[in-house]
Design a protein around this motif. Structure first.
Motif, mmCIF file in Angstrom:
data_model
loop_
_atom_site.group_PDB
_atom_site.id
_atom_site.type_symbol
_atom_site.label_atom_id
_atom_site.label_comp_id
_atom_site.label_asym_id
_atom_site.label_seq_id
_atom_site.Cartn_x
_atom_site.Cartn_y
_atom_site.Cartn_z
ATOM 1 N N ALA A 68 0.825 -1.206 0.000
ATOM 2 C CA ALA A 68 0.000 0.000 0.000
ATOM 3 C C ALA A 68 0.859 1.256 0.000
ATOM 4 C CB ALA A 68 -0.917 -0.001 1.223
ATOM 5 N N ASN A 94 -3.182 -4.234 -2.924
ATOM 6 C CA ASN A 94 -4.192 -3.820 -1.956
ATOM 7 C C ASN A 94 -3.733 -2.558 -1.232
ATOM 8 O OD1 ASN A 94 -5.951 -5.964 -2.523
ATOM 9 N ND2 ASN A 94 -4.844 -7.328 -1.140
ATOM 10 N N THR A 96 -5.111 1.262 0.545
ATOM 11 C CA THR A 96 -6.169 1.638 1.478
ATOM 12 C C THR A 96 -6.734 2.982 1.029
ATOM 13 O OG1 THR A 96 -4.751 2.881 3.010
ATOM 14 C CG2 THR A 96 -4.899 0.492 3.344
ATOM 15 N N ASN A 98 -6.562 5.816 2.366
ATOM 16 C CA ASN A 98 -5.600 6.907 2.534
ATOM 17 C C ASN A 98 -4.188 6.558 2.111
ATOM 18 O OD1 ASN A 98 -7.256 9.059 3.502
ATOM 19 N ND2 ASN A 98 -7.452 7.958 5.443
ATOM 20 N N ASP A 99 -3.961 5.331 1.734
ATOM 21 C CA ASP A 99 -2.674 4.918 1.173
ATOM 22 C C ASP A 99 -2.922 4.094 -0.093
ATOM 23 O OD1 ASP A 99 -0.583 5.941 2.926
ATOM 24 O OD2 ASP A 99 -1.509 4.690 4.466
ATOM 25 N N ARG A 159 -7.332 -3.366 -4.861
ATOM 26 C CA ARG A 159 -8.142 -2.525 -3.972
ATOM 27 C C ARG A 159 -7.453 -1.172 -3.815
ATOM 28 N NH1 ARG A 159 -8.692 -7.606 -0.969
ATOM 29 N NH2 ARG A 159 -10.897 -8.198 -0.760
ATOM 30 N N TYR A 160 -8.212 -0.124 -3.942
ATOM 31 C CA TYR A 160 -7.679 1.231 -3.808
ATOM 32 C C TYR A 160 -6.454 1.421 -4.708
ATOM 33 C CZ TYR A 160 -10.881 1.636 0.112
ATOM 34 O OH TYR A 160 -12.007 1.667 0.890
ATOM 35 N N TRP A 387 -7.415 8.168 -1.902
ATOM 36 C CA TRP A 387 -7.582 7.373 -3.116
ATOM 37 C C TRP A 387 -8.382 8.129 -4.162
ATOM 38 C CZ3 TRP A 387 -12.030 4.744 -5.237
ATOM 39 C CH2 TRP A 387 -13.230 5.058 -4.600
#
Length: 399
Positions: A68, A94, A96, A98-99, A159-160, A387
């Motif tokens: 991330a 993957n 997040t 905010n990351d 993801r993100y 993101w």
């Protein structure tokens, strides 16, 4: 002696006054590196800033994992850059909220690189007569065969992940790229919270397959926000947001290679918005409808908010366009297209017929009970975070 004991007591108070939980965690320092060539063994890229050089291909049987917060930068000056996951390979990316994991371009202009391309062997349909499993050849210039019978193909987990300034196009339909390109990707693959930002072609394109995608943002892409063909049939898609600005064509371009099929994708919670004064790619083809059906395209769609698709001249611009008689007859009248709980704003023309292959008039009655309107349809719902922010632009500000 009393003074010494008092000093010791004060020292003890100082050193025990902060618990371990209160100690500041030092900032994680990103590594610097380059990713290039074929990935032939399992590899993990730790949090860092990487240069993406060439068409990096994750080979069959190999997993590439990205931590991330990592950033990858392409530079068109060194040639055709992109990240390709071949059938049998996996990408575990993957981030997040905010990351996020970000793929961008050195020159922040659309069309700088090839984006993320994933291949699988899930079912596709591109012929009304050929037996299953059917296959096709990719239109990205790599001439890779895709398609098969593995509906649960697993290409990994995204993801993100944000893709910026992709959509490198050499020749239309023979060597072109999108933000995200999914060739016969299967339902075992996880696609969640993805952003395609200011690319030069489509934001997201599905070439058949069974994969589903949740929480998507297609922002400022110069062709279509969402596009699919080859009988894509993902069933668990939700929260799709398109914001078209600058240059753009369709919000959703839906087709099935002319095959009158009995399956279809399902998407819930859709917001399609077009900013004022957004132009089309070509002045010779001024179509820019929110949703276009052609070549036997179909689907089950619900909770839809459409805003800003106002005609620039008669015959151009609508909420829903049907391009050809066969699609109208077999898919619309045939009950294979559902548009439920639709709310329109700043879109005077609801239906548009292009009359290719014969005359027809599409309207609400054409759908029967499969078209309903709503004054309360909310469209997509997405969470905020880094993101969904690019260079200080909040991509959800217009949601």
């Amino acid at each position: 002696m009393k003074k010494l004991l008092y000093a010791i007591a004060i020292s003890a108070t100082i050193f025990t006054g902060c618990s371990d939980d209160e100690e500041e965690t030092p900032a994680k320092v990103p590594v610097e590196g380059e990713i290039t060539g074929d990935i032939t063994t399992n590899r993990t890229l730790t949090f860092g800033n990487y240069t993406l050089k060439g068409l990096v291909k994750v080979q069959p049987g190999v997993t590439l994992t990205i931590e991330a917060g990592s950033t990858f930068t392409a530079d068109q000056a060194d040639g055709e850059d992109g990240l390709v996951i071949l059938n049998g390979g996996k990408l575990i990316a993957n981030g997040t909220a905010n990351d996020p994991i970000v793929f961008t371009a050195k020159t922040k202009i659309g069309g700088q690189w090839a984006g993320i391309i994933m291949y699988g062997d899930a079912p596709i349909v591109n012929s009304a007569t050929a037996p299953a499993p059917q296959t096709a050849v990719s239109e990205d210039g790599q001439s890779i065969t895709y398609g098969g019978s593995n509906a649960t193909h697993n290409g990994g987990s995204l993801r993100y992940v944000r893709v910026e300034y992709a959509g490198l196009v050499f020749n239309n339909n023979t060597r072109e790229h999108n933000g995200f390109s999914f060739y016969s990707v299967g339902s075992g693959t996880v696609l969640e919270n993805l952003v395609a930002y200011k690319g030069n072609d489509d934001g997201f394109e599905f070439y058949g397959g069974t994969v589903s995608a949740k929480n998507l943002i297609s922002y400022g892409n110069a062709d279509d926000s969402f596009d699919w063909q080859d009988g894509w049939r993902g069933q668990e898609n939700t929260n799709w947001f398109a914001y078209q600005t600058g240059i753009a064509n369709y919000g959703m371009e839906i087709e099935a290679k002319g095959v009158n099929n009995t399956f279809f994708p399902k998407v819930t919670n859709i917001t399609l918005k077009r900013a004022a004064n957004t132009a089309t790619e070509s002045q010779n083809e001024k179509q820019f409808d929110a949703i276009q059906f052609k070549s036997q395209g179909n689907g089950d769609f619900s909770n839809i908010f459409i805003d800003g698709y106002a005609s620039i001249e008669a015959g151009f611009g609508s909420a829903i366009q049907v391009r050809d008689l066969a699609t109208y007859t077999n898919q619309i009248v045939g009950g294979k297209v559902k548009l439920l709980n639709v709310r329109l704003a700043n879109t005077p023309v609801t239906f548009l017929s292009q009359n290719s292959g014969g005359a027809f008039t599409v309207n609400a009655a054409s759908f029967g009970a499969n078209f309903t309107t709503s004054t309360t349809a909310t469209g997509a719902a997405l969470i905020t975070g880094r993101w969904a922010n690019v260079d200080g632009v909040n991509l959800l500000a217009n949601l």
